[in-house]
Design a protein around this motif. Structure first.
Motif, PDB file in Angstrom:
ATOM      1  N   ILE A  16       0.841  -1.208   0.000  1.00  0.00           N
ATOM      2  CA  ILE A  16       0.000   0.000   0.000  1.00  0.00           C
ATOM      3  C   ILE A  16       0.873   1.253   0.000  1.00  0.00           C
ATOM      4  N   ALA A  17       1.926   1.240   0.820  1.00  0.00           N
ATOM      5  CA  ALA A  17       2.825   2.398   0.902  1.00  0.00           C
ATOM      6  C   ALA A  17       3.487   2.675  -0.446  1.00  0.00           C
ATOM      7  N   LEU A  18       3.991   1.613  -1.100  1.00  0.00           N
ATOM      8  CA  LEU A  18       4.643   1.794  -2.389  1.00  0.00           C
ATOM      9  C   LEU A  18       3.648   2.217  -3.467  1.00  0.00           C
ATOM     10  N   LEU A  19       2.434   1.670  -3.414  1.00  0.00           N
ATOM     11  CA  LEU A  19       1.406   2.043  -4.385  1.00  0.00           C
ATOM     12  C   LEU A  19       1.044   3.517  -4.244  1.00  0.00           C
ATOM     13  N   SER A  24       1.077   9.009  -6.167  1.00  0.00           N
ATOM     14  CA  SER A  24       1.347  10.425  -5.877  1.00  0.00           C
ATOM     15  C   SER A  24       2.463  10.976  -6.758  1.00  0.00           C
ATOM     16  N   SER A  25       3.399  10.092  -7.168  1.00  0.00           N
ATOM     17  CA  SER A  25       4.482  10.536  -8.048  1.00  0.00           C
ATOM     18  C   SER A  25       3.977  10.842  -9.452  1.00  0.00           C
ATOM     19  N   CYS A  26       2.854  10.248  -9.831  1.00  0.00           N
ATOM     20  CA  CYS A  26       2.251  10.568 -11.129  1.00  0.00           C
ATOM     21  C   CYS A  26       1.622  11.961 -11.098  1.00  0.00           C
ATOM     22  N   ILE A  27       1.166  12.369  -9.919  1.00  0.00           N
ATOM     23  CA  ILE A  27       0.556  13.701  -9.769  1.00  0.00           C
ATOM     24  C   ILE A  27       1.630  14.768  -9.593  1.00  0.00           C
ATOM     25  N   ILE A  28       2.630  14.446  -8.766  1.00  0.00           N
ATOM     26  CA  ILE A  28       3.768  15.348  -8.541  1.00  0.00           C
ATOM     27  C   ILE A  28       5.010  14.644  -9.074  1.00  0.00           C
ATOM     28  N   PRO A  29       5.403  14.914 -10.311  1.00  0.00           N
ATOM     29  CA  PRO A  29       6.554  14.219 -10.897  1.00  0.00           C
ATOM     30  C   PRO A  29       7.822  14.429 -10.064  1.00  0.00           C
ATOM     31  N   ALA A  35      14.284  14.773  -2.537  1.00  0.00           N
ATOM     32  CA  ALA A  35      15.400  14.443  -1.639  1.00  0.00           C
ATOM     33  C   ALA A  35      15.111  14.840  -0.199  1.00  0.00           C
ATOM     34  N   GLY A  36      14.238  15.811  -0.027  1.00  0.00           N
ATOM     35  CA  GLY A  36      13.905  16.252   1.326  1.00  0.00           C
ATOM     36  C   GLY A  36      12.753  15.501   1.952  1.00  0.00           C
ATOM     37  N   TYR A  37      12.133  14.590   1.224  1.00  0.00           N
ATOM     38  CA  TYR A  37      10.979  13.849   1.746  1.00  0.00           C
ATOM     39  C   TYR A  37      11.368  12.861   2.840  1.00  0.00           C
ATOM     40  N   ILE A  38      12.448  12.130   2.582  1.00  0.00           N
ATOM     41  CA  ILE A  38      12.769  10.960   3.413  1.00  0.00           C
ATOM     42  C   ILE A  38      13.565  11.358   4.646  1.00  0.00           C
ATOM     43  N   PHE A 270       6.929   8.247   3.269  1.00  0.00           N
ATOM     44  CA  PHE A 270       7.604   9.544   3.216  1.00  0.00           C
ATOM     45  C   PHE A 270       7.372  10.219   1.861  1.00  0.00           C
ATOM     46  N   VAL A 271       7.506   9.440   0.783  1.00  0.00           N
ATOM     47  CA  VAL A 271       7.290   9.983  -0.554  1.00  0.00           C
ATOM     48  C   VAL A 271       5.836  10.410  -0.730  1.00  0.00           C
TER      49      VAL A 271
END
Length: 387
Positions: A16-19, A24-29, A35-38, A270-271
Protein backbone atom coordinates in the motif's frame (compact mmCIF):
# COMPACT_ATOMS: atom_id res chain seq x y z
CA UNK A 1 1.11 -15.36 -9.73
CA UNK A 2 0.67 -17.37 -6.52
CA UNK A 3 3.98 -16.06 -5.19
CA UNK A 4 2.91 -12.50 -5.99
CA UNK A 5 -0.41 -12.91 -4.20
CA UNK A 6 1.33 -14.52 -1.21
CA UNK A 7 3.81 -11.62 -1.07
CA UNK A 8 1.01 -9.03 -1.20
CA UNK A 9 -0.84 -10.78 1.61
CA UNK A 10 2.32 -10.98 3.71
CA UNK A 11 3.44 -7.40 3.05
CA UNK A 12 0.10 -5.64 2.61
CA UNK A 13 1.14 -2.41 4.34
CA UNK A 14 4.38 -2.23 2.35
CA UNK A 15 2.50 -2.73 -0.93
CA UNK A 16 0.00 0.00 0.00
CA UNK A 17 2.83 2.40 0.90
CA UNK A 18 4.64 1.79 -2.39
CA UNK A 19 1.41 2.04 -4.39
CA UNK A 20 0.56 5.37 -2.78
CA UNK A 21 4.08 6.61 -3.47
CA UNK A 22 3.81 5.66 -7.16
CA UNK A 23 0.33 7.19 -7.58
CA UNK A 24 1.35 10.42 -5.88
CA UNK A 25 4.48 10.54 -8.05
CA UNK A 26 2.25 10.57 -11.13
CA UNK A 27 0.56 13.70 -9.77
CA UNK A 28 3.77 15.35 -8.54
CA UNK A 29 6.55 14.22 -10.90
CA UNK A 30 9.95 13.55 -9.26
CA UNK A 31 12.09 16.65 -8.81
CA UNK A 32 14.81 17.98 -6.53
CA UNK A 33 12.35 18.36 -3.61
CA UNK A 34 12.02 14.57 -3.37
CA UNK A 35 15.40 14.44 -1.64
CA UNK A 36 13.91 16.25 1.33
CA UNK A 37 10.98 13.85 1.75
CA UNK A 38 12.77 10.96 3.41
CA UNK A 39 13.81 11.12 7.05
CA UNK A 40 17.11 9.29 6.73
CA UNK A 41 17.89 9.76 10.41
CA UNK A 42 14.83 7.74 11.47
CA UNK A 43 15.57 5.00 8.92
CA UNK A 44 19.21 4.78 10.02
CA UNK A 45 18.37 4.52 13.72
CA UNK A 46 15.71 1.89 13.01
CA UNK A 47 18.20 -0.14 11.01
CA UNK A 48 20.82 0.10 13.76
CA UNK A 49 18.40 -0.87 16.53
CA UNK A 50 16.99 -3.83 14.59
CA UNK A 51 20.50 -5.07 13.81
CA UNK A 52 21.68 -4.85 17.42
CA UNK A 53 18.52 -6.47 18.77
CA UNK A 54 18.86 -9.30 16.24
CA UNK A 55 22.40 -9.91 17.48
CA UNK A 56 21.41 -10.00 21.14
CA UNK A 57 18.46 -12.25 20.37
CA UNK A 58 20.60 -14.68 18.38
CA UNK A 59 22.96 -14.96 21.35
CA UNK A 60 20.07 -15.99 23.59
CA UNK A 61 20.30 -13.02 25.98
CA UNK A 62 16.56 -12.42 26.29
CA UNK A 63 15.69 -16.09 26.72
CA UNK A 64 18.36 -16.39 29.41
CA UNK A 65 16.79 -13.49 31.31
CA UNK A 66 13.33 -15.05 31.03
CA UNK A 67 14.52 -18.42 32.32
CA UNK A 68 16.18 -16.72 35.28
CA UNK A 69 12.93 -15.02 36.21
CA UNK A 70 10.81 -18.14 35.83
CA UNK A 71 13.05 -20.12 38.13
CA UNK A 72 11.79 -17.79 40.87
CA UNK A 73 8.10 -18.44 40.18
CA UNK A 74 6.31 -19.62 43.34
CA UNK A 75 2.68 -19.68 42.29
CA UNK A 76 0.28 -19.70 39.36
CA UNK A 77 -0.44 -15.98 39.69
CA UNK A 78 3.28 -15.21 39.63
CA UNK A 79 3.71 -17.28 36.49
CA UNK A 80 1.02 -15.31 34.67
CA UNK A 81 2.41 -11.98 35.83
CA UNK A 82 6.01 -12.81 34.86
CA UNK A 83 5.12 -14.00 31.35
CA UNK A 84 2.98 -10.91 30.76
CA UNK A 85 5.29 -8.33 32.33
CA UNK A 86 8.30 -9.69 30.46
CA UNK A 87 6.65 -8.33 27.31
CA UNK A 88 5.58 -5.09 28.99
CA UNK A 89 8.97 -4.03 30.33
CA UNK A 90 11.13 -5.48 27.57
CA UNK A 91 9.02 -3.67 24.98
CA UNK A 92 10.31 -0.38 26.37
CA UNK A 93 13.90 -1.18 25.42
CA UNK A 94 14.01 -3.94 22.80
CA UNK A 95 10.84 -2.83 20.92
CA UNK A 96 7.42 -4.47 21.00
CA UNK A 97 8.24 -6.60 17.94
CA UNK A 98 11.35 -8.17 19.47
CA UNK A 99 9.58 -8.67 22.81
CA UNK A 100 6.83 -10.71 21.15
CA UNK A 101 9.20 -12.62 18.86
CA UNK A 102 11.20 -13.61 21.93
CA UNK A 103 8.63 -14.28 24.63
CA UNK A 104 5.52 -15.61 22.87
CA UNK A 105 7.28 -18.80 21.66
CA UNK A 106 8.84 -19.02 25.12
CA UNK A 107 5.32 -18.91 26.61
CA UNK A 108 4.17 -21.80 24.41
CA UNK A 109 7.13 -23.82 25.67
CA UNK A 110 6.48 -23.01 29.33
CA UNK A 111 2.75 -23.72 29.15
CA UNK A 112 3.48 -26.98 27.33
CA UNK A 113 5.27 -28.17 30.48
CA UNK A 114 2.10 -27.67 32.50
CA UNK A 115 -0.05 -30.23 30.74
CA UNK A 116 -2.32 -30.26 27.72
CA UNK A 117 -5.62 -29.15 29.28
CA UNK A 118 -4.08 -26.38 31.36
CA UNK A 119 -2.13 -25.12 28.36
CA UNK A 120 -5.23 -25.20 26.18
CA UNK A 121 -7.27 -23.08 28.59
CA UNK A 122 -4.58 -20.54 29.37
CA UNK A 123 -2.60 -19.99 26.18
CA UNK A 124 -5.08 -17.84 24.22
CA UNK A 125 -5.87 -15.24 26.90
CA UNK A 126 -2.23 -15.08 28.01
CA UNK A 127 -0.79 -14.59 24.52
CA UNK A 128 -3.43 -11.94 23.80
CA UNK A 129 -2.44 -10.09 26.96
CA UNK A 130 1.27 -10.45 26.21
CA UNK A 131 0.58 -8.71 22.92
CA UNK A 132 -1.32 -5.91 24.64
CA UNK A 133 1.42 -5.64 27.27
CA UNK A 134 4.17 -5.31 24.65
CA UNK A 135 2.25 -2.60 22.79
CA UNK A 136 1.48 -0.67 25.99
CA UNK A 137 4.94 -0.97 27.51
CA UNK A 138 6.61 0.18 24.30
CA UNK A 139 4.77 3.52 24.61
CA UNK A 140 7.20 4.80 27.22
CA UNK A 141 10.41 5.25 25.24
CA UNK A 142 11.37 6.64 21.82
CA UNK A 143 12.95 3.28 20.93
CA UNK A 144 9.95 1.24 22.07
CA UNK A 145 8.33 1.19 18.63
CA UNK A 146 8.84 2.75 15.17
CA UNK A 147 6.13 5.41 15.46
CA UNK A 148 7.66 6.71 18.70
CA UNK A 149 11.11 6.98 17.15
CA UNK A 150 9.74 8.83 14.13
CA UNK A 151 7.53 11.29 16.02
CA UNK A 152 10.19 11.87 18.66
CA UNK A 153 12.59 13.01 15.97
CA UNK A 154 9.95 14.95 14.09
CA UNK A 155 8.82 16.85 17.17
CA UNK A 156 12.36 17.62 18.33
CA UNK A 157 11.41 16.57 21.86
CA UNK A 158 13.89 15.92 24.65
CA UNK A 159 14.05 12.48 26.26
CA UNK A 160 12.69 13.94 29.50
CA UNK A 161 9.64 15.56 27.90
CA UNK A 162 8.89 12.37 25.97
CA UNK A 163 9.02 10.23 29.10
CA UNK A 164 6.88 12.66 31.09
CA UNK A 165 4.28 12.76 28.33
CA UNK A 166 3.85 8.99 28.10
CA UNK A 167 4.57 8.00 31.74
CA UNK A 168 0.99 8.53 33.06
CA UNK A 169 -0.42 6.34 30.29
CA UNK A 170 2.15 3.61 30.87
CA UNK A 171 1.57 3.59 34.63
CA UNK A 172 -2.19 3.37 34.15
CA UNK A 173 -1.70 0.58 31.62
CA UNK A 174 0.49 -1.27 34.15
CA UNK A 175 -2.28 -1.03 36.76
CA UNK A 176 -4.81 -2.47 34.30
CA UNK A 177 -2.45 -5.31 33.37
CA UNK A 178 -1.71 -6.17 37.01
CA UNK A 179 -5.44 -6.27 37.80
CA UNK A 180 -6.04 -8.54 34.83
CA UNK A 181 -3.12 -10.75 35.88
CA UNK A 182 -4.51 -11.14 39.40
CA UNK A 183 -7.95 -12.05 38.04
CA UNK A 184 -6.55 -14.63 35.64
CA UNK A 185 -4.13 -15.98 38.24
CA UNK A 186 -6.98 -16.76 40.62
CA UNK A 187 -9.00 -18.70 38.08
CA UNK A 188 -8.98 -22.47 38.39
CA UNK A 189 -7.52 -23.92 35.21
CA UNK A 190 -6.63 -27.22 36.77
CA UNK A 191 -4.03 -28.75 39.03
CA UNK A 192 -0.43 -27.74 38.53
CA UNK A 193 2.92 -27.83 40.30
CA UNK A 194 5.38 -24.91 40.32
CA UNK A 195 8.30 -27.15 39.43
CA UNK A 196 6.65 -28.05 36.13
CA UNK A 197 7.35 -24.57 34.77
CA UNK A 198 11.05 -24.58 35.59
CA UNK A 199 12.54 -24.00 32.14
CA UNK A 200 15.86 -25.52 33.15
CA UNK A 201 19.28 -24.44 31.98
CA UNK A 202 20.17 -23.82 28.36
CA UNK A 203 22.82 -26.37 27.42
CA UNK A 204 24.88 -23.83 25.53
CA UNK A 205 24.65 -20.10 26.13
CA UNK A 206 26.59 -18.36 23.34
CA UNK A 207 27.27 -15.13 25.18
CA UNK A 208 28.84 -16.88 28.21
CA UNK A 209 31.64 -18.40 26.13
CA UNK A 210 34.87 -16.40 25.87
CA UNK A 211 34.21 -15.35 22.28
CA UNK A 212 30.54 -14.78 23.09
CA UNK A 213 31.39 -12.36 25.89
CA UNK A 214 33.31 -10.20 23.43
CA UNK A 215 30.33 -10.18 21.08
CA UNK A 216 27.98 -9.35 23.95
CA UNK A 217 30.09 -6.38 25.00
CA UNK A 218 30.21 -5.26 21.38
CA UNK A 219 26.41 -5.39 20.96
CA UNK A 220 25.81 -3.62 24.27
CA UNK A 221 28.19 -0.83 23.26
CA UNK A 222 26.43 -0.55 19.90
CA UNK A 223 23.10 -0.32 21.71
CA UNK A 224 24.53 2.49 23.85
CA UNK A 225 25.60 4.31 20.69
CA UNK A 226 22.07 3.94 19.32
CA UNK A 227 20.65 5.47 22.49
CA UNK A 228 23.08 8.38 22.27
CA UNK A 229 21.98 8.93 18.67
CA UNK A 230 18.33 8.94 19.68
CA UNK A 231 19.21 11.54 22.32
CA UNK A 232 20.88 13.69 19.63
CA UNK A 233 24.31 13.29 21.25
CA UNK A 234 25.96 11.51 18.30
CA UNK A 235 25.37 12.03 14.57
CA UNK A 236 23.38 9.22 12.98
CA UNK A 237 25.77 8.95 10.03
CA UNK A 238 28.68 8.02 12.29
CA UNK A 239 26.68 5.49 14.33
CA UNK A 240 25.25 3.91 11.18
CA UNK A 241 28.77 3.38 9.87
CA UNK A 242 30.00 1.96 13.18
CA UNK A 243 27.04 -0.42 13.58
CA UNK A 244 27.16 -1.64 9.99
CA UNK A 245 30.92 -2.14 10.12
CA UNK A 246 30.75 -3.97 13.46
CA UNK A 247 27.99 -6.31 12.27
CA UNK A 248 29.93 -7.13 9.10
CA UNK A 249 32.99 -7.98 11.19
CA UNK A 250 31.18 -10.02 13.88
CA UNK A 251 28.26 -11.81 12.22
CA UNK A 252 26.99 -10.58 8.87
CA UNK A 253 24.15 -13.12 8.95
CA UNK A 254 22.43 -10.79 11.42
CA UNK A 255 21.77 -8.38 8.56
CA UNK A 256 19.31 -10.92 7.14
CA UNK A 257 17.22 -10.56 10.31
CA UNK A 258 16.57 -6.84 9.75
CA UNK A 259 12.98 -5.97 8.79
CA UNK A 260 13.72 -4.25 5.49
CA UNK A 261 10.03 -4.23 4.58
CA UNK A 262 9.44 -1.83 7.50
CA UNK A 263 12.20 0.47 6.24
CA UNK A 264 10.71 0.42 2.72
CA UNK A 265 7.26 1.08 4.18
CA UNK A 266 8.62 4.19 5.87
CA UNK A 267 10.25 5.32 2.63
CA UNK A 268 7.04 4.79 0.65
CA UNK A 269 4.97 6.81 3.09
CA UNK A 270 7.60 9.54 3.22
CA UNK A 271 7.29 9.98 -0.55
CA UNK A 272 3.48 9.90 -0.43
CA UNK A 273 3.28 12.43 2.43
CA UNK A 274 5.76 14.72 0.73
CA UNK A 275 3.78 14.66 -2.52
CA UNK A 276 0.30 15.16 -1.07
CA UNK A 277 1.69 18.00 1.01
CA UNK A 278 2.24 19.79 -2.29
CA UNK A 279 -1.40 19.35 -3.35
CA UNK A 280 -3.15 22.35 -1.73
CA UNK A 281 -6.73 21.00 -1.78
CA UNK A 282 -5.86 17.60 -0.30
CA UNK A 283 -3.48 19.12 2.23
CA UNK A 284 -6.12 21.63 3.37
CA UNK A 285 -8.73 18.87 3.73
CA UNK A 286 -6.55 16.64 5.92
CA UNK A 287 -5.33 19.54 8.03
CA UNK A 288 -8.94 20.45 8.75
CA UNK A 289 -9.89 16.85 9.52
CA UNK A 290 -6.94 16.19 11.84
CA UNK A 291 -6.39 19.57 13.49
CA UNK A 292 -7.61 19.61 17.09
CA UNK A 293 -8.59 15.93 16.90
CA UNK A 294 -5.16 14.33 16.63
CA UNK A 295 -5.68 11.67 19.31
CA UNK A 296 -8.98 10.36 17.99
CA UNK A 297 -8.00 10.71 14.33
CA UNK A 298 -4.86 8.68 15.04
CA UNK A 299 -6.80 5.99 16.93
CA UNK A 300 -9.33 5.69 14.11
CA UNK A 301 -6.68 5.61 11.37
CA UNK A 302 -4.65 3.01 13.25
CA UNK A 303 -7.54 0.56 13.25
CA UNK A 304 -7.50 0.51 9.46
CA UNK A 305 -3.87 1.05 8.37
CA UNK A 306 -2.03 0.32 11.68
CA UNK A 307 -0.37 2.86 13.92
CA UNK A 308 3.00 3.21 12.19
CA UNK A 309 1.53 4.29 8.81
CA UNK A 310 -1.02 6.42 10.71
CA UNK A 311 1.83 8.28 12.43
CA UNK A 312 3.63 8.81 9.14
CA UNK A 313 0.51 9.95 7.30
CA UNK A 314 -1.02 12.26 9.90
CA UNK A 315 2.29 13.86 10.88
CA UNK A 316 2.27 15.69 7.58
CA UNK A 317 -0.94 17.53 8.43
CA UNK A 318 -0.53 18.63 12.04
CA UNK A 319 2.18 20.10 14.20
CA UNK A 320 0.64 18.88 17.45
CA UNK A 321 2.98 15.90 17.60
CA UNK A 322 2.43 15.32 21.32
CA UNK A 323 -1.26 14.55 20.84
CA UNK A 324 -0.52 12.55 17.70
CA UNK A 325 2.03 10.51 19.66
CA UNK A 326 -0.57 9.65 22.29
CA UNK A 327 -3.11 8.79 19.61
CA UNK A 328 -0.98 6.36 17.61
CA UNK A 329 0.18 4.62 20.78
CA UNK A 330 -3.35 4.15 22.08
CA UNK A 331 -4.37 3.27 18.53
CA UNK A 332 -2.17 0.19 18.68
CA UNK A 333 -4.99 -1.36 20.70
CA UNK A 334 -8.13 -2.53 18.90
CA UNK A 335 -8.05 -4.53 15.69
CA UNK A 336 -5.43 -7.10 14.81
CA UNK A 337 -3.77 -4.74 12.33
CA UNK A 338 -3.89 -1.69 14.62
CA UNK A 339 -0.32 -2.58 15.60
CA UNK A 340 1.69 -4.67 13.17
CA UNK A 341 3.45 -6.23 16.16
CA UNK A 342 0.16 -7.94 17.00
CA UNK A 343 0.47 -9.99 13.82
CA UNK A 344 3.59 -11.61 15.26
CA UNK A 345 1.61 -13.20 18.09
CA UNK A 346 -1.17 -14.19 15.70
CA UNK A 347 1.30 -16.03 13.45
CA UNK A 348 2.56 -18.07 16.41
CA UNK A 349 -1.00 -18.89 17.50
CA UNK A 350 -1.94 -19.86 13.93
CA UNK A 351 1.01 -22.25 13.86
CA UNK A 352 0.62 -23.73 17.36
CA UNK A 353 -3.19 -23.62 17.67
CA UNK A 354 -4.32 -23.92 14.06
CA UNK A 355 -7.89 -24.95 14.84
CA UNK A 356 -8.40 -22.14 17.36
CA UNK A 357 -7.37 -19.12 15.30
CA UNK A 358 -10.95 -17.86 15.38
CA UNK A 359 -11.16 -18.27 19.14
CA UNK A 360 -7.91 -16.34 19.55
CA UNK A 361 -9.22 -13.53 17.35
CA UNK A 362 -12.31 -13.26 19.57
CA UNK A 363 -10.27 -13.20 22.79
CA UNK A 364 -7.75 -10.78 21.28
CA UNK A 365 -10.37 -8.37 19.94
CA UNK A 366 -12.49 -8.25 23.10
CA UNK A 367 -9.41 -7.80 25.30
CA UNK A 368 -8.01 -5.06 23.08
CA UNK A 369 -11.28 -3.15 22.90
CA UNK A 370 -11.62 -3.27 26.69
CA UNK A 371 -8.10 -1.91 27.17
CA UNK A 372 -8.60 0.68 24.43
CA UNK A 373 -11.79 1.91 26.11
CA UNK A 374 -9.98 2.12 29.46
CA UNK A 375 -7.02 4.01 28.01
CA UNK A 376 -9.25 6.45 26.09
CA UNK A 377 -11.28 7.09 29.23
CA UNK A 378 -8.05 7.76 31.13
CA UNK A 379 -6.98 10.19 28.41
CA UNK A 380 -10.27 12.03 28.69
CA UNK A 381 -9.90 12.28 32.48
CA UNK A 382 -6.37 13.67 32.07
CA UNK A 383 -7.76 16.20 29.62
CA UNK A 384 -10.38 17.33 32.12
CA UNK A 385 -7.83 17.63 34.92
CA UNK A 386 -5.08 19.41 33.02
CA UNK A 387 -7.20 21.15 30.43
Amino acid sequence: MKKTIAFIKKEMVLCIALLLAVISSCIIPPDKEYAGYIDFRTLAILFCLMSVMAGLQKMGVFGWIARGLLRRVKGFGSLVQVLMLLCFFSGMFITNDVALITFVPFTFTVLGMMGGELRRKLVLPLVAMQTIAANLGSMLTPIGNPQNLYLYGRAGMSIGSFLLLMLPYVLFALVLLLIWGVVLGRRRFGEWKPETVNPGEQKEIPFLAKKGRRFLICYLLLFLLCLLTVAHVLPWQVVLGVVLGSILLTDRQILAKVDYSLLLTFAGFFVFIGNVGRIPAFCSFLEGAVGGREVYAAIAASQVISNVPAALLLSGFTENYRQLLIGVNLGGLGTLIASMASLISYKYVAREETERKGAYMAVFTVSNLCFLAGMVLFHMILGKIFG
